[in-house]
Design a protein around this motif. Structure first.
Motif, short mmCIF file in Angstrom:
data_model
loop_
_atom_site.label_atom_id
_atom_site.label_comp_id
_atom_site.label_asym_id
_atom_site.label_seq_id
_atom_site.Cartn_x
_atom_site.Cartn_y
_atom_site.Cartn_z
N CYS A 261 0.84 -1.20 0.00
CA CYS A 261 0.00 0.00 0.00
C CYS A 261 0.88 1.25 0.00
CB CYS A 261 -0.91 -0.01 1.23
SG CYS A 261 -1.87 1.50 1.43
N ASP A 262 0.77 2.06 -1.03
CA ASP A 262 1.51 3.32 -1.08
C ASP A 262 0.58 4.48 -1.43
OD1 ASP A 262 0.98 2.74 -3.68
OD2 ASP A 262 3.03 2.97 -4.42
N ILE A 263 -0.69 4.34 -1.00
CA ILE A 263 -1.69 5.37 -1.25
C ILE A 263 -1.75 6.31 -0.04
CG2 ILE A 263 -4.16 5.79 -1.59
CD1 ILE A 263 -4.28 3.15 -3.11
N GLU A 264 -1.74 7.59 -0.31
CA GLU A 264 -1.67 8.58 0.77
C GLU A 264 -2.88 8.53 1.68
OE1 GLU A 264 -1.00 13.41 1.31
OE2 GLU A 264 -0.62 12.44 -0.62
N ASN A 265 -4.09 8.42 1.13
CA ASN A 265 -5.32 8.38 1.93
C ASN A 265 -6.11 7.12 1.60
OD1 ASN A 265 -4.99 11.04 3.19
ND2 ASN A 265 -5.36 11.85 1.13
N PRO A 266 -5.69 5.96 2.12
CA PRO A 266 -6.37 4.71 1.78
C PRO A 266 -7.84 4.66 2.16
CG PRO A 266 -4.82 4.38 3.59
CD PRO A 266 -4.56 5.74 3.03
N GLU A 268 -9.97 6.85 1.58
CA GLU A 268 -10.75 7.51 0.54
C GLU A 268 -11.07 6.58 -0.63
OE1 GLU A 268 -12.05 10.62 0.77
OE2 GLU A 268 -11.32 10.42 2.83
N GLN A 269 -10.51 5.37 -0.61
CA GLN A 269 -10.79 4.42 -1.68
C GLN A 269 -12.24 3.92 -1.59
OE1 GLN A 269 -7.03 1.71 -2.35
NE2 GLN A 269 -7.29 2.07 -0.16
N THR A 270 -12.90 3.87 -2.72
CA THR A 270 -14.30 3.46 -2.73
C THR A 270 -14.48 2.05 -2.20
OG1 THR A 270 -14.81 4.90 -4.61
CG2 THR A 270 -16.32 3.07 -4.20
N PHE A 271 -13.59 1.15 -2.56
CA PHE A 271 -13.77 -0.24 -2.11
C PHE A 271 -13.62 -0.35 -0.59
CE2 PHE A 271 -9.19 -0.89 -1.84
CZ PHE A 271 -9.02 -2.00 -1.03
N ILE A 272 -12.78 0.50 -0.01
CA ILE A 272 -12.62 0.51 1.44
C ILE A 272 -13.90 1.08 2.09
CG2 ILE A 272 -11.40 1.63 3.36
CD1 ILE A 272 -9.85 -0.69 2.17
N LYS A 273 -14.46 2.12 1.49
CA LYS A 273 -15.71 2.68 2.01
C LYS A 273 -16.82 1.63 2.00
CE LYS A 273 -14.77 7.46 0.56
NZ LYS A 273 -15.19 8.56 -0.33
N GLN A 274 -16.87 0.84 0.93
CA GLN A 274 -17.89 -0.21 0.84
C GLN A 274 -17.71 -1.24 1.96
OE1 GLN A 274 -19.38 -1.83 -2.77
NE2 GLN A 274 -18.22 -0.42 -4.08
N LEU A 275 -16.49 -1.64 2.21
CA LEU A 275 -16.23 -2.64 3.25
C LEU A 275 -16.53 -2.08 4.64
CD1 LEU A 275 -12.91 -4.29 1.96
CD2 LEU A 275 -15.26 -5.10 1.68
N ILE A 276 -16.26 -0.80 4.83
CA ILE A 276 -16.57 -0.15 6.11
C ILE A 276 -18.08 -0.10 6.31
CG2 ILE A 276 -16.51 2.05 7.35
CD1 ILE A 276 -13.71 2.50 6.17
N SER A 392 -14.47 -3.05 -7.48
CA SER A 392 -15.29 -2.29 -6.53
C SER A 392 -14.81 -0.85 -6.44
CB SER A 392 -15.20 -2.97 -5.15
OG SER A 392 -15.80 -2.17 -4.15
N ASP A 393 -13.49 -0.67 -6.48
CA ASP A 393 -12.92 0.68 -6.41
C ASP A 393 -13.25 1.47 -7.66
OD1 ASP A 393 -11.34 2.20 -4.49
OD2 ASP A 393 -9.85 2.37 -6.08
N GLN A 394 -13.40 0.77 -8.77
CA GLN A 394 -13.74 1.42 -10.05
C GLN A 394 -15.25 1.58 -10.23
OE1 GLN A 394 -11.77 -1.35 -12.66
NE2 GLN A 394 -9.81 -0.24 -12.58
N HIS A 395 -16.02 1.29 -9.18
CA HIS A 395 -17.49 1.44 -9.19
C HIS A 395 -18.15 0.50 -10.21
CE1 HIS A 395 -17.48 5.57 -7.08
NE2 HIS A 395 -16.24 5.15 -7.13
N LYS A 396 -17.53 -0.66 -10.44
CA LYS A 396 -18.10 -1.61 -11.39
C LYS A 396 -18.87 -2.73 -10.69
CE LYS A 396 -14.61 -0.72 -14.94
NZ LYS A 396 -13.48 -1.28 -15.71
#
Length: 411
Positions: A261-266, A268-276, A392-396
């Motif tokens: 993982c090298d994303i600054e604000n993980p 904010e990822q859509t797939f993470i929001k869905q899992l939360i 999921s992150d790509q809203h597909k």
């Protein structure tokens, strides 16, 4: 405050030091790729790099790198040249008496490797070649070095020259005859690529194999230093550790590289929001957030690398995506088939009914069991999960029955 400000020369020196270390490390790697049976290669043990031959000969390498080789030439009074010869002269002197020093020089080869070119007026190196061809005597070379001693105004270089001149003529002769200069040795990365190509590694896999071997050697070097061991690798050990990767590079099988993982604000990822939203993870579940993001990035980056290196085609990616979406749709339909919301069409972005969460979780659990394949090659479960996280992150795809309304259209 001013003491904390770095000058341009400070920055350049630091950059040159870092690149110099990389140059040294990659020369070590290049030497390992050229290693022969019975040989061993060392990093910062007997010298910057050294090779022990089965006949008892040791080749010592001093690596000299400059950031701007076009502006720097290896002149006859070059500081790095004479500092290297000075250091070797000290090592020779430590061997013992004249006979022992002669024996040490006879059993070793001294090689300076530099990305600098030899200057047009480097008369010393021209005379050195004449010594090797027996066109000049060691006494002639001593006079040349004495002339340089008189010529230079640098006390430091004078001390280097004096130490070399302190060697006995018999020792000095064999030392100079065993001295080699590999100049203009630049673009070492391409030289390594050429070696791997010569070893019949699939051109589309060369960069991947290089990254794997590079990373493995760096970890091994770190462990050796930490455990106060010497970084020396024999032909047998190198092949035992890395032959499997060369073999992988010669097959049609895809090599999956792991990405962290090298994303600054993980978050904010859509797939993470869905899992939360499902309660599968929480906003403070750093371990799983980082791990799942790594799975997603592994799939994303490998697909790009395989495409760019010609190991797969766009049609394979399309088939991979369609297969994943179809498998998700089957699981999604099965999970939500009998769900009848009390108020159809009512969307609440804050409150999610418990029953919706349960069914969405069932869908997620089923999808996580699915093994996917790329170009007919089965992927591990974590990488298969990564593909679904990517979609999921790509809203597909999504897990809640109203996921499309909650998270928006496909990107």
């Amino acid at each position: 405050m001013s003491a904390l400000v770095k000058t341009r020369s400070d920055i350049t020196a630091a950059d040159d030091k870092v690149i110099g270390f990389e140059y040294q490390f990659y020369y070590f790697l290049l030497s390992l790729l050229d290693i022969n049976e019975g040989e061993s290669v060392g990093l910062e043990v007997k010298d910057d790099v050294h090779i022990d031959k089965p006949n008892g000969v040791t080749v010592l390498f001093q690596l000299k790198h400059t950031i701007d080789p076009d502006a720097s030439k290896l002149t006859e009074l070059d500081d790095s040249l004479w500092k290297t010869l000075y250091n070797w002269a000290l090592v020779i002197d430590e061997a013992g008496d004249t006979a022992a020093q002669f024996d040490f020089c006879y059993k070793n080869t001294f090689t300076i490797v530099t990305n600098m070119a030899v200057g047009a007026r480097n008369a010393f190196l021209a005379d050195l070649e004449k010594l090797k061809r027996e066109e000049k005597s060691v006494e002639d070379l001593r006079l040349v070095i004495e002339g340089l001693h008189s010529k230079t105004t640098s006390d430091t270089i004078k001390s280097y020259l004096a130490t070399v001149l302190s060697l006995d003529n018999k020792v000095l002769k064999v030392f100079l005859k065993k001295l080699e200069i590999e100049d203009s040795f630049d673009d070492i990365h391409n030289k390594i690529i050429a070696r791997l190509h010569k070893m019949m590694v699939n051109p589309g896999k060369i960069e991947t194999i290089l990254r794997i071997i590079d990373g493995g050697l760096r970890r091994q070097s770190y462990d050796f230093v930490k455990n106060r061991q010497k970084m020396i690798m024999t032909y047998e050990e190198f092949h035992r550790r890395y032959q499997i990767f060369f073999d992988m590079g010669r097959t049609d099988d895809l090599i999956v590289e792991d990405y962290e993982c090298d994303i600054e604000n993980p978050l904010e990822q859509t797939f993470i929001k869905q899992l939360i939203d499902l309660g599968d993870i929480s906003v403070v579940d750093d371990e799983n957030i980082i791990e799942y993001t790594g799975f997603k990035l592994t799939v994303f980056n490998n697909l790009i690398n395989w495409l760019q290196n010609g190991l797969i085609a766009e049609i394979h990616v399309e088939k991979f995506n369609k297969d994943a979406e179809r498998r998700w749709k089957n699981a999604f339909t099965a999970a939500h088939r009998f769900y009848k919301p009390e108020e159809p069409g009512l969307f609440d972005e804050i409150t999610i009914p418990v029953e919706m969460v349960k069914l969405a979780s069932l869908c997620l659990d089923e999808v996580r069991k699915i093994n996917l394949a790329v170009k007919g090659q089965q992927l591990d479960i974590e990488w298969s999960n990564g593909q679904f996280y990517l979609l999921s992150d790509q809203h597909k795809i999504g897990w809640l029955i109203d996921w499309h309304e909650r998270y928006g259209a496909a990107k």
